[in-house]
Write a protein that holds these residues in place. Structure first.
Motif, PDB file in Angstrom:
ATOM      1  N   GLY A 135      53.421 -20.135  82.047  1.00 29.57           N
ATOM      2  CA  GLY A 135      52.389 -19.866  81.047  1.00 29.57           C
ATOM      3  C   GLY A 135      51.141 -19.189  81.593  1.00 29.57           C
ATOM      4  N   ILE A 136      51.188 -18.736  82.832  1.00 28.67           N
ATOM      5  CA  ILE A 136      50.037 -18.062  83.446  1.00 28.67           C
ATOM      6  C   ILE A 136      50.220 -16.563  83.275  1.00 28.67           C
ATOM      7  CG2 ILE A 136      48.786 -17.641  85.600  1.00 28.67           C
ATOM      8  CD1 ILE A 136      49.851 -20.472  86.481  1.00 28.67           C
ATOM      9  N   THR A 137      49.291 -15.922  82.588  1.00 26.31           N
ATOM     10  CA  THR A 137      49.450 -14.497  82.289  1.00 26.31           C
ATOM     11  C   THR A 137      48.429 -13.603  82.991  1.00 26.31           C
ATOM     12  OG1 THR A 137      48.099 -14.722  80.289  1.00 26.31           O
ATOM     13  CG2 THR A 137      50.496 -14.939  80.044  1.00 26.31           C
ATOM     14  N   THR A 138      47.351 -14.155  83.515  1.00 26.62           N
ATOM     15  CA  THR A 138      46.323 -13.350  84.186  1.00 26.62           C
ATOM     16  C   THR A 138      46.407 -13.537  85.698  1.00 26.62           C
ATOM     17  OG1 THR A 138      44.822 -13.521  82.310  1.00 26.62           O
ATOM     18  CG2 THR A 138      43.844 -12.936  84.414  1.00 26.62           C
ATOM     19  N   VAL A 139      46.555 -12.413  86.416  1.00 22.17           N
ATOM     20  CA  VAL A 139      46.596 -12.479  87.875  1.00 22.17           C
ATOM     21  C   VAL A 139      45.492 -11.641  88.516  1.00 22.17           C
ATOM     22  CG1 VAL A 139      49.052 -12.992  88.024  1.00 22.17           C
ATOM     23  CG2 VAL A 139      48.299 -10.614  88.049  1.00 22.17           C
ATOM     24  N   ARG A 140      44.804 -10.865  87.699  1.00 22.86           N
ATOM     25  CA  ARG A 140      43.771  -9.978  88.243  1.00 22.86           C
ATOM     26  C   ARG A 140      42.715  -9.739  87.176  1.00 22.86           C
ATOM     27  NH1 ARG A 140      42.792  -4.303  88.443  1.00 22.86           N
ATOM     28  NH2 ARG A 140      44.562  -3.862  87.114  1.00 22.86           N
ATOM     29  N   LYS A 141      41.485  -9.491  87.637  1.00 27.74           N
ATOM     30  CA  LYS A 141      40.410  -9.062  86.744  1.00 27.74           C
ATOM     31  C   LYS A 141      39.895  -7.728  87.248  1.00 27.74           C
ATOM     32  CE  LYS A 141      39.094 -13.570  85.125  1.00 27.74           C
ATOM     33  NZ  LYS A 141      38.044 -14.574  85.024  1.00 27.74           N
ATOM     34  N   THR A 142      39.717  -6.785  86.339  1.00 22.59           N
ATOM     35  CA  THR A 142      39.251  -5.464  86.720  1.00 22.59           C
ATOM     36  C   THR A 142      37.793  -5.521  87.132  1.00 22.59           C
ATOM     37  OG1 THR A 142      38.440  -4.823  84.535  1.00 22.59           O
ATOM     38  CG2 THR A 142      40.785  -4.424  85.001  1.00 22.59           C
ATOM     39  N   ARG A 143      37.292  -4.415  87.616  1.00 27.75           N
ATOM     40  CA  ARG A 143      35.882  -4.358  88.015  1.00 27.75           C
ATOM     41  C   ARG A 143      34.955  -4.538  86.827  1.00 27.75           C
ATOM     42  NH1 ARG A 143      35.523   1.980  89.750  1.00 27.75           N
ATOM     43  NH2 ARG A 143      36.320   2.811  87.809  1.00 27.75           N
ATOM     44  N   TYR A 144      35.484  -4.419  85.616  1.00 25.54           N
ATOM     45  CA  TYR A 144      34.700  -4.654  84.406  1.00 25.54           C
ATOM     46  C   TYR A 144      34.918  -6.056  83.838  1.00 25.54           C
ATOM     47  CZ  TYR A 144      34.290   0.396  84.701  1.00 25.54           C
ATOM     48  OH  TYR A 144      34.052   1.670  85.151  1.00 25.54           O
ATOM     49  N   GLY A 145      35.704  -6.869  84.530  1.00 26.92           N
ATOM     50  CA  GLY A 145      35.954  -8.243  84.108  1.00 26.92           C
ATOM     51  C   GLY A 145      37.103  -8.404  83.132  1.00 26.92           C
ATOM     52  N   GLN A 146      37.859  -7.337  82.867  1.00 29.41           N
ATOM     53  CA  GLN A 146      39.000  -7.419  81.959  1.00 29.41           C
ATOM     54  C   GLN A 146      40.180  -8.068  82.667  1.00 29.41           C
ATOM     55  OE1 GLN A 146      39.083  -3.201  81.377  1.00 29.41           O
ATOM     56  NE2 GLN A 146      38.188  -3.362  79.332  1.00 29.41           N
ATOM     57  N   GLU A 147      40.880  -8.954  81.957  1.00 24.74           N
ATOM     58  CA  GLU A 147      42.021  -9.657  82.530  1.00 24.74           C
ATOM     59  C   GLU A 147      43.259  -8.772  82.522  1.00 24.74           C
ATOM     60  OE1 GLU A 147      42.330 -13.283  80.282  1.00 24.74           O
ATOM     61  OE2 GLU A 147      40.676 -14.184  81.388  1.00 24.74           O
ATOM     62  N   ARG A 148      44.027  -8.858  83.605  1.00 28.09           N
ATOM     63  CA  ARG A 148      45.258  -8.097  83.742  1.00 28.09           C
ATOM     64  C   ARG A 148      46.374  -9.025  84.196  1.00 28.09           C
ATOM     65  NH1 ARG A 148      42.970  -4.716  81.062  1.00 28.09           N
ATOM     66  NH2 ARG A 148      42.487  -2.613  81.753  1.00 28.09           N
ATOM     67  N   GLY A 149      47.595  -8.644  83.842  1.00 22.45           N
ATOM     68  CA  GLY A 149      48.765  -9.420  84.234  1.00 22.45           C
ATOM     69  C   GLY A 149      49.943  -8.502  84.446  1.00 22.45           C
ATOM     70  N   VAL A 150      51.134  -9.032  84.219  1.00 24.95           N
ATOM     71  CA  VAL A 150      52.351  -8.262  84.416  1.00 24.95           C
ATOM     72  C   VAL A 150      52.489  -7.272  83.261  1.00 24.95           C
ATOM     73  CG1 VAL A 150      54.848  -8.402  84.675  1.00 24.95           C
ATOM     74  CG2 VAL A 150      53.391 -10.228  85.572  1.00 24.95           C
TER      75      VAL A 150
END
Length: 91
Positions: A28-43
């Motif tokens: 259930g974990i979908t976020t692995v990174r945050k962009t330099r603008y703080g946006q969440e990213r995943g697969v």
């Protein structure tokens, strides 16, 4: 066989042969990174082309979790790209 690894300080269960991304999504974990603008990213592509699923794995940043097999005891952390402050008055 079950494998236990760590994501941001908490234990996550995986199956032998899974990638880190597969194990995180199954938990259930979908976020692995945050962009330099703080946006969440995943697969996103799940085949190593887009680099959206980058995380810090065992101290190594920019590791593609969709291409990296999960191993017993590995430590995965959300990667936060360098922050950029936006001055709204100049936009």
């Amino acid at each position: 066989m079950d494998i236990i690894f760590e994501f941001d300080g908490r234990s996550v269960k995986a199956r032998e042969g899974q990638t880190i991304a597969e194990a995180l999504l199954a938990s259930g974990i979908t976020t692995v990174r945050k962009t330099r603008y703080g946006q969440e990213r995943g697969v996103f592509c799940a085949m190593g082309v887009c680099y959206e699923c980058r995380a810090i794995v065992n101290g190594t940043p920019n590791t593609r979790t969709c291409m990296t097999p999960v191993t017993q005891g590995c430590k995965v952390m959300t990667q936060e790209d360098a922050r950029i402050e936006v001055d709204d008055e100049q936009c």
